[in-house]
Scaffold this motif. Structure first.
Motif, PDB file in Angstrom:
ATOM      1  N   ASP A  79     -12.181   2.800  -5.084  1.00  0.00           N
ATOM      2  CA  ASP A  79     -11.748   2.216  -6.356  1.00  0.00           C
ATOM      3  C   ASP A  79     -10.311   2.537  -6.714  1.00  0.00           C
ATOM      4  N   GLY A  80      -9.604   3.170  -5.836  1.00  0.00           N
ATOM      5  CA  GLY A  80      -8.211   3.478  -6.162  1.00  0.00           C
ATOM      6  C   GLY A  80      -7.267   2.896  -5.149  1.00  0.00           C
ATOM      7  N   PRO A  81      -5.991   3.034  -5.422  1.00  0.00           N
ATOM      8  CA  PRO A  81      -5.022   2.573  -4.441  1.00  0.00           C
ATOM      9  C   PRO A  81      -5.123   3.381  -3.158  1.00  0.00           C
ATOM     10  N   ARG A  82      -4.850   2.753  -2.063  1.00  0.00           N
ATOM     11  CA  ARG A  82      -4.961   3.470  -0.809  1.00  0.00           C
ATOM     12  C   ARG A  82      -3.706   4.303  -0.577  1.00  0.00           C
ATOM     13  N   TYR A  83      -3.878   5.327   0.186  1.00  0.00           N
ATOM     14  CA  TYR A  83      -2.795   6.257   0.461  1.00  0.00           C
ATOM     15  C   TYR A  83      -2.391   6.123   1.919  1.00  0.00           C
ATOM     16  N   ILE A  84      -1.126   5.972   2.186  1.00  0.00           N
ATOM     17  CA  ILE A  84      -0.648   5.929   3.568  1.00  0.00           C
ATOM     18  C   ILE A  84      -0.007   7.267   3.867  1.00  0.00           C
ATOM     19  N   ALA A 133      -3.540   4.992   9.590  1.00  0.00           N
ATOM     20  CA  ALA A 133      -4.933   4.578   9.403  1.00  0.00           C
ATOM     21  C   ALA A 133      -4.990   3.196   8.772  1.00  0.00           C
ATOM     22  N   VAL A 134      -5.710   2.292   9.402  1.00  0.00           N
ATOM     23  CA  VAL A 134      -5.867   0.942   8.857  1.00  0.00           C
ATOM     24  C   VAL A 134      -7.087   0.912   7.932  1.00  0.00           C
ATOM     25  N   PRO A 135      -7.133   0.013   6.949  1.00  0.00           N
ATOM     26  CA  PRO A 135      -6.057  -0.925   6.600  1.00  0.00           C
ATOM     27  C   PRO A 135      -4.971  -0.262   5.741  1.00  0.00           C
ATOM     28  N   TYR A 136      -3.776  -0.821   5.858  1.00  0.00           N
ATOM     29  CA  TYR A 136      -2.700  -0.371   4.963  1.00  0.00           C
ATOM     30  C   TYR A 136      -1.855  -1.588   4.588  1.00  0.00           C
ATOM     31  N   ASP A 137      -1.191  -1.452   3.442  1.00  0.00           N
ATOM     32  CA  ASP A 137      -0.454  -2.583   2.880  1.00  0.00           C
ATOM     33  C   ASP A 137       1.036  -2.504   3.163  1.00  0.00           C
ATOM     34  N   THR A 138       1.629  -3.655   3.323  1.00  0.00           N
ATOM     35  CA  THR A 138       3.095  -3.743   3.354  1.00  0.00           C
ATOM     36  C   THR A 138       3.516  -4.821   2.359  1.00  0.00           C
ATOM     37  N   MET A 193      11.536  -4.877   3.702  1.00  0.00           N
ATOM     38  CA  MET A 193      10.137  -4.612   4.070  1.00  0.00           C
ATOM     39  C   MET A 193       9.777  -3.187   3.681  1.00  0.00           C
ATOM     40  N   SER A 194       8.639  -2.999   3.040  1.00  0.00           N
ATOM     41  CA  SER A 194       8.296  -1.653   2.602  1.00  0.00           C
ATOM     42  C   SER A 194       6.787  -1.505   2.418  1.00  0.00           C
ATOM     43  N   ASN A 195       6.392  -0.381   1.820  1.00  0.00           N
ATOM     44  CA  ASN A 195       4.989  -0.146   1.470  1.00  0.00           C
ATOM     45  C   ASN A 195       4.883   0.009  -0.041  1.00  0.00           C
TER      46      ASN A 195
END
Ligand SMILES: [Zn+2]
Lengths: 148, 407
Positions: free
Chosen positions: A7-12, A92-97, A109-111
């Motif tokens: 339920d939270g934003p993912r962490y890269i 670790a996938v998934p991750y956002d760009t 291009m960033s995260n």
């Protein structure tokens, strides 16, 4: 380990694929290390470059650059979320760009930091932050973007 | 690649085509039955060449030139000529993807370097386990490619943010398009489904099962918003084209297919902007205008199109960008049946890179030839005389126009 949380934003994480280094690339990352996002401005035609230009201006062909600080403000132009593990487990996938249009013009291009793709909307304002990161050349500061 | 030049139009004809058994070879690689030997570039190209030679009705002695296009490595052109039993006075390695190679070989014939060239392309990327992203062959540990003052060739600079792969380019373009035009993933489905229907009519296609909306939406994402079925397959194979001086191309086994025009355009700066916001439209417009002018035909006269469907959405970039349908309307255009026989522009009628075979643009040329000869089967375009192929990468585009040589 998964980058997705319920339920939270993912962490890269801090481990990253290798940067392009050498010459002007080093200058870019040195400025990041000081907490500044600086891009090359052509002294001849005023064109602002990203990615780092190695030899000459992509617009006029001259080689007169100054490293100009960016305001760190921008808006989201597009996004992609990686499910395919192209970096063989390094991230670790998934991750956002996200693709950010800086106020000064270039598309960067960033995260996203502190939010994920579900939170995005067209032209959503964002602001620069730096993340402690690490690649095989050592630790570095990675420019990422928070909600603006 | 030689520039567009009306003086080079229709000087060379395609007189023979050969392809390997894409579908059967793909299945064999997946199953790896007892005694299975992985194909090599050499075994594949020999097979495609022998088929093209038989298709042309020519004898080996009629061929006096060879060009080789390998995606990864491969033997030098002189060695390939020997391997194929060709006495070649012209033997060149000639790019890999189908872009420059055909115009370059046409120019070589026009310059008198050869009269008849066997052009072979081979790739064994599936059995070699190639990944089209990450720190792999095209990006990891190679010298900076940004040498000649252009936009970066690839995703080279974006690794620290985890952004890489060809798929990510098309995903980024489509995500922006979704916002701009208010379309969803189910709208994009129609492109993959249409191309799949075309492949289902082809014996040698890799993917021949009907693609339902449920299958499509349930498939995994590669790079969201693109699903597995939005991305081209990776398979082994080879293609051979036999091209000959047009004045020597009459009276052979088939109607000759003349190479009538070509064009080329590349993004010069602000790659991300042009790619994402303009979908490569300025380049597609410029290059196709040049190709049509060289061929002496108008866009309205193009009756069949083979685009480079590295992804489903990239095919829409090309269909819209060249001008078959206005910007923003490509998905509705496809859903409406305009990209198959009976519609405005039958597109990728063999099943394209998405479902037939991923031969880096070469099998699109074979399909243009089959259409112009009237050999395209269920998805034959009736009365066709003019066809266009287009190879488009992330930052450049290469259209080619073909006409039946009996006009
Ligand atoms: Zn300049």
């Amino acid at each position: 380990m998964s980058g997705e949380t319920a339920d939270g934003p993912r962490y890269i994480g801090p481990k990253r694929p290798d940067r392009t280094l050498g010459g002007n690339h080093d200058t870019f990352w040195d400025w990041c290390g000081k907490g500044e996002l600086r891009l090359q401005r052509c002294g001849n035609c005023n064109h602002l470059h990203w990615p780092v230009t190695v030899r000459k201006c992509e617009s006029c062909g001259e080689q007169a650059f100054t490293w100009e600080p960016m305001s760190g403000r921008g808006k989201v132009v597009s996004w992609t979320t990686f499910q395919q593990d192209y970096y063989r487990g390094l991230m670790a996938v998934p991750y956002d760009t996200i693709l950010v249009e800086l106020d000064e013009g270039p598309l960067f291009m960033s995260n996203p930091q502190g939010f994920s793709w579900q939170d995005l909307s067209p032209e959503m304002p964002v602001k620069l932050a730096f993340l402690d990161a690490e690649d095989s050349a050592g630790t570095f500061k990675l420019p990422v973007f928070e909600r603006g | 690649m030689p520039p567009s030049d009306p003086a080079l139009s229709r000087k060379v004809s395609i007189v023979g085509v050969g392809e390997t058994d894409f579908g059967a070879d793909y299945q064999a690689e997946r199953k790896r039955p007892e005694g299975w030997v992985p194909p090599t570039e050499e075994s594949l190209l020999t097979n495609a060449f022998e088929r093209a030679l038989a298709d042309s009705g020519l004898s080996r002695e009629d061929i006096d030139g060879v060009t080789c296009s390998f995606t990864y490595g491969g033997p030098p052109a002189e060695e390939v000529a020997k391997m194929l039993g060709i006495k070649a006075r012209y033997a060149e390695a000639n790019g890999n993807i189908m872009a420059g190679p055909l115009p370059t070989a046409c120019a070589a014939i026009a310059e008198g370097k050869a009269d008849c060239i066997a052009m072979v392309f081979a790739v064994a990327s599936r059995s070699a386990g190639r990944l089209f992203g990450g720190m792999t062959h095209s990006t990891g540990g190679v010298p900076d490619p940004d040498g000649e003052g252009g936009a970066p060739a690839s995703y080279y600079y974006f690794h620290p943010w985890g952004w890489s792969s060809q798929a990510a380019h098309w995903a980024l373009i489509f995500a922006h398009f979704q916002w701009k035009y208010g379309v969803g993933e189910e709208d994009l489905y129609h492109v993959a489904a249409q191309v799949r229907r075309h492949a289902m009519a082809r014996d040698n296609a890799v993917m021949r099962k009907e693609l339902t909306l449920e299958d499509y939406l349930a498939s995994r994402y590669i790079v969201r918003p693109l699903h597995l079925f939005d991305i081209c397959i990776v398979n082994d194979g080879a293609v051979c084209l036999i091209i000959r001086r047009a004045d020597l191309a009459k009276g052979l086994a088939h109607v000759p297919v003349d190479v009538a025009g070509w064009g080329y355009s590349k993004i010069k700066q602000n790659k991300m902007h042009t790619m994402v916001r303009e979908q490569l439209r300025p380049q597609l417009q410029a290059a196709s205008t040049d190709a049509l002018a060289m061929a002496g035909v108008t866009l309205d006269q193009i009756q069949h199109f083979e685009g480079y469907d590295a992804s489903s959405f990239h095919l829409i970039n090309q269909v819209e960008g060249i001008g078959f349908t206005p910007p923003g309307t490509g998905l509705a255009f496809c859903k409406d049946g305009q990209m198959t026989v009976g519609g405005r522009i039958p597109t990728n009628t063999s099943g394209g890179n998405l479902s037939h075979a991923y031969m880096q643009g070469w099998s699109q040329v074979v399909q243009a030839v089959r259409q112009l000869r009237g050999e395209a089967g269920q998805y034959q375009v009736p009365g066709i005389e003019v066809s266009m192929t287009n190879l488009a990468q992330t930052d450049q585009t290469h259209p080619i126009v073909y006409v039946r040589g009996d006009r």
